[in-house]
Design a protein around this motif. Sequence first.
Motif, PDB file in Angstrom:
ATOM      1  N   ALA A 257      -8.974   7.879  -0.586  1.00 49.53           N
ATOM      2  CA  ALA A 257      -8.471   6.722   0.170  1.00 49.53           C
ATOM      3  C   ALA A 257      -9.042   6.712   1.583  1.00 49.53           C
ATOM      4  CB  ALA A 257      -6.945   6.739   0.199  1.00 49.53           C
TER       5      ALA A 257
ATOM      6  N   PHE B  38      -2.045   3.793   2.627  1.00 54.87           N
ATOM      7  CA  PHE B  38      -2.017   4.312   1.262  1.00 54.87           C
ATOM      8  C   PHE B  38      -2.137   5.838   1.273  1.00 54.87           C
ATOM      9  CE2 PHE B  38      -4.223   5.782  -2.494  1.00 54.87           C
ATOM     10  CZ  PHE B  38      -3.593   5.129  -3.539  1.00 54.87           C
TER      11      PHE B  38
ATOM     12  N   GLY C  90       0.474   3.959  -2.970  1.00 57.46           N
ATOM     13  CA  GLY C  90       0.184   5.360  -2.673  1.00 57.46           C
ATOM     14  C   GLY C  90       1.256   6.289  -3.195  1.00 57.46           C
TER      15      GLY C  90
ATOM     16  N   MET D 264       0.820  -1.218   0.000  1.00 56.78           N
ATOM     17  CA  MET D 264       0.000   0.000   0.000  1.00 56.78           C
ATOM     18  C   MET D 264       0.849   1.262   0.000  1.00 56.78           C
ATOM     19  SD  MET D 264      -2.892  -1.189  -0.449  1.00 56.78           S
ATOM     20  CE  MET D 264      -4.268  -0.141  -0.060  1.00 56.78           C
ATOM     21  N   THR D 265       2.014   1.227   0.631  1.00 53.96           N
ATOM     22  CA  THR D 265       2.914   2.379   0.584  1.00 53.96           C
ATOM     23  C   THR D 265       3.401   2.596  -0.833  1.00 53.96           C
ATOM     24  OG1 THR D 265       3.632   1.998   2.855  1.00 53.96           O
ATOM     25  CG2 THR D 265       5.074   3.339   1.477  1.00 53.96           C
TER      26      THR D 265
END
Length: 195
Positions: free
Chosen positions: A83, A128, A64, A60-61
């Motif tokens: 988000a 995110f 994002g 998710m990092t």
Amino acid sequence: MDSFLFCLLLVAGIALGARDQMVIAQLSDALADRSGPFVRRPVPLLVLGCVCAVISAGVMTYAGLSLAALLPQRAAQMLVAFALGLAAFELGWPVRIKAAHEPTRSLGAIGLVILWRQLGDGARFVIFAFAAGAVYPLAAFAGGALGGGVAIAIGWMIGEEQLTRWPLNVIRRTFALCLIVAALFIGLDARYSAY
């Protein structure tokens, strides 16, 4: 540092009563060794849950950060608002976990189920959002991974029987309301800001 702390606290709080935590709690109870004076819970299950929390936080990092890098600043800010809105929607959805009559002991199968549940939950949407809006997205990754690990450890340690005694629906809906308000303010700021 702010991204790390906020992400850590939010993910640990939002993941209370989440599907991945409930699965870990259920399996921790089902696979526990109660033959001695103390309940011995399966340590590999805890390690597996924490590894899945790190992997899902990393995914998710990266997502994002990658999407925010493609967008202008106001659009990236709107992405953060969306988000957070998705996270709020997921938190408002009731959590129903079917009881496992014969729990599997396959760590691979358990890991896939936990990872799948984590990738679509509200806590990972918060990671995110923080990664998309943070100056240092690695801080959001570290905070999210640690917060997810804390939530997994709580579920593993106390088990489903104790966890279901907590007011999880109230906690999740309170977080959902807070995230909706945050998403609205961030979205309005992105829409009507002067820059």
